[in-house]
Design a protein around this motif. Structure first.
Motif, mmCIF file in Angstrom:
data_model
loop_
_atom_site.group_PDB
_atom_site.id
_atom_site.type_symbol
_atom_site.label_atom_id
_atom_site.label_comp_id
_atom_site.label_asym_id
_atom_site.label_seq_id
_atom_site.Cartn_x
_atom_site.Cartn_y
_atom_site.Cartn_z
ATOM 1 N N SER A 277 0.643 15.066 -13.652
ATOM 2 C CA SER A 277 -0.127 14.985 -14.747
ATOM 3 C C SER A 277 -0.916 16.106 -14.901
ATOM 4 C CB SER A 277 -0.977 13.685 -14.445
ATOM 5 O OG SER A 277 -1.598 13.843 -13.412
ATOM 6 N N THR B 27 1.331 7.757 2.083
ATOM 7 C CA THR B 27 2.712 7.103 1.911
ATOM 8 C C THR B 27 3.217 6.884 3.080
ATOM 9 O OG1 THR B 27 2.999 7.654 -0.313
ATOM 10 C CG2 THR B 27 4.817 6.915 0.692
ATOM 11 N N SER C 287 -4.711 19.037 -8.510
ATOM 12 C CA SER C 287 -3.486 17.781 -8.390
ATOM 13 C C SER C 287 -2.430 17.956 -7.330
ATOM 14 C CB SER C 287 -3.028 17.598 -9.723
ATOM 15 O OG SER C 287 -1.983 18.457 -10.005
ATOM 16 N N CYS D 225 -1.486 11.679 -0.957
ATOM 17 C CA CYS D 225 -0.939 10.644 -1.421
ATOM 18 C C CYS D 225 0.426 10.449 -0.528
ATOM 19 C CB CYS D 225 -0.839 10.381 -2.770
ATOM 20 S SG CYS D 225 -2.112 10.318 -3.783
ATOM 21 N N PHE E 223 1.861 10.280 -9.874
ATOM 22 C CA PHE E 223 0.964 10.531 -11.099
ATOM 23 C C PHE E 223 0.374 11.805 -10.775
ATOM 24 C CE2 PHE E 223 -3.453 10.403 -12.365
ATOM 25 C CZ PHE E 223 -3.501 10.306 -13.551
ATOM 26 N N PHE E 224 -0.075 12.065 -9.551
ATOM 27 C CA PHE E 224 -0.746 13.358 -9.530
ATOM 28 C C PHE E 224 0.351 14.872 -9.529
ATOM 29 C CE2 PHE E 224 -4.118 10.893 -7.592
ATOM 30 C CZ PHE E 224 -5.275 11.272 -8.442
ATOM 31 N N VAL F 109 1.927 1.595 -3.617
ATOM 32 C CA VAL F 109 1.107 2.311 -4.384
ATOM 33 C C VAL F 109 0.756 3.738 -4.165
ATOM 34 C CG1 VAL F 109 -1.427 2.003 -5.197
ATOM 35 C CG2 VAL F 109 -0.132 -0.256 -4.651
ATOM 36 N N TRP F 110 0.594 4.016 -2.700
ATOM 37 C CA TRP F 110 0.358 5.524 -2.592
ATOM 38 C C TRP F 110 1.505 6.394 -3.144
ATOM 39 C CZ3 TRP F 110 -4.254 7.381 -1.565
ATOM 40 C CH2 TRP F 110 -5.124 6.884 -0.973
ATOM 41 N N THR G 105 1.016 6.642 -7.181
ATOM 42 C CA THR G 105 -0.101 7.576 -7.253
ATOM 43 C C THR G 105 0.359 8.945 -6.972
ATOM 44 O OG1 THR G 105 -1.563 5.767 -6.405
ATOM 45 C CG2 THR G 105 -2.521 7.783 -6.680
ATOM 46 N N SER G 106 1.068 9.302 -6.045
ATOM 47 C CA SER G 106 1.660 10.467 -5.634
ATOM 48 C C SER G 106 2.227 11.049 -7.000
ATOM 49 C CB SER G 106 2.379 10.849 -4.392
ATOM 50 O OG SER G 106 3.538 10.181 -4.443
ATOM 51 N N GLN H 235 0.770 -1.199 -0.081
ATOM 52 C CA GLN H 235 0.127 0.059 -0.050
ATOM 53 C C GLN H 235 0.739 1.118 -0.147
ATOM 54 O OE1 GLN H 235 -3.519 -0.326 2.783
ATOM 55 N NE2 GLN H 235 -2.659 -2.219 3.144
#
Length: 338
Positions: free
Chosen positions: A234, A262, A251, A258, A230-231, A223-224, A227-228, A220
């Motif tokens: 992006s 984390t 974002s 995120c 990505f934001f 993944v967090w 994802t952080s 997890q």
């Protein structure tokens, strides 16, 4: 509040303070420090960027208190890595929330605030490395890396501050892609180094089909973090609806959330690893002051020097040239009026 002033639209503030796809909610420059502090309770485009990491700071302090009730963080050397890692989290959130709170005061403050933020990111990389190698690494990997992981982590943590400061001070809007390379390359390097013990553990679990209690939390955490990233890179969702997410849903706010998750899941996994592998951890060489809090102090000092050096560069180049341009513009206006 009497201190609070109306916010501005994008065209009313210098280009330095612009953000992609953000159209309004910019605070006025050159106000008293108290105004920016009071603006925590005002609707503007940095408000939730500040609050997300202020909340994360409170959560981390709460976890620190809980751990202090369970472990002897001061007098048990085997708990010093935990203390060092949590100190870097606290400094990360103080630097980040402070940067977003005060960066609008002036150009020099803007540059300085975000370079302090970068120093905190580098420190967090160091603290995470100390945590993962002390508590989450397999005995073979720890034995193989025990003389290497800390020097490399120190170097990479300072490199993050240097590279991100270069990205901030050497490029002007509209930023080229090269600027992202400076930022992401250094962060990816330090993350690769700090997450190596966790990845090694995951590979062992896959090979043996034996999953321990902390693995789901480690997954997890990863993944967090992804994802952080990505934001952060992006500009989603505001790139599709410019101006619609200036206050809520931007974002960078999602990126902050995120990052908070984390570190939270990271502490969950570390706690489980300490409890699960305590005998194994205490069979290793006793951590020293320098390999834990001392390393944090050293990198803090080094990153402070980096920030001071780049701040001087900004004062000589960007700020002085900006004043000259403003002076020329004022002179032109004066000539026209006369």
């Amino acid at each position: 509040m009497a201190l609070l002033k109306p916010t501005h639209f994008k065209h009313e503030v210098p280009v330095l303070f612009h953000e992609p796809h953000v159209e309004g909610g910019f605070r006025p420059l050159h106000q008293p420090w108290g105004y920016y502090l009071a603006s925590l309770f005002q609707r503007h485009n940095e408000c939730l960027n500040t609050w997300t990491h202020l909340i994360a700071l409170v959560m981390t302090l709460q976890r620190l208190y809980e751990f202090s009730q369970e472990f002897d963080l001061l007098y048990d050397p085997y708990m010093w890595p935990l203390l060092a890692g949590m100190i870097t989290m606290i400094l990360l959130y103080i630097g980040s929330s402070g940067a977003h709170c005060f960066q609008s005061r002036s150009e020099l403050v803007h540059y300085t605030c975000f370079m302090v933020d970068y120093a905190g990111i580098g420190l967090y990389g160091l603290g995470s490395t100390i945590l993962h190698y002390a508590y989450c690494s397999d005995p073979w990997l720890f034995s193989f890396m025990k003389h290497l992981y800390l020097p490399v982590a120190i170097f990479l943590s300072i490199l993050v501050c240097v590279c991100c400061s270069i990205s901030k001070t050497m490029y002007q809007r509209p930023y080229p892609f090269t600027r992202k390379v400076w930022q992401l390359a250094s962060v990816i390097l330090v993350y690769t180094w700090l997450i190596l013990p966790v990845v090694h553990r995951l590979l062992i679990c896959l090979e043996t089909s034996q999953w321990d209690n902390s693995i789901s939390h480690h997954l997890q955490q990863m993944v967090w973090f992804i994802t952080s990233g990505f934001f952060f890179g992006s500009d989603i969702p505001q790139r599709f609806y410019p101006g619609k997410f200036d206050f809520l849903g931007h974002s960078h706010q999602l990126f902050h959330f995120c990052v908070m998750m984390t570190s939270y899941k990271q502490l969950d996994s570390v706690l489980l690893d300490i409890k699960q592998f305590e005998n194994q951890i205490r069979a290793r060489p006793m951590p020293s002051f320098f390999s834990t809090t001392g390393a944090v102090v050293f990198v803090s000092f080094a990153n402070t020097l980096v920030v001071m050096a780049f701040r001087e560069y900004v004062k000589r180049s960007h700020v002085s040239s900006s004043k000259k341009q403003n002076g020329c513009q004022n002179g032109i206006k004066h000539d026209k009026n006369s």
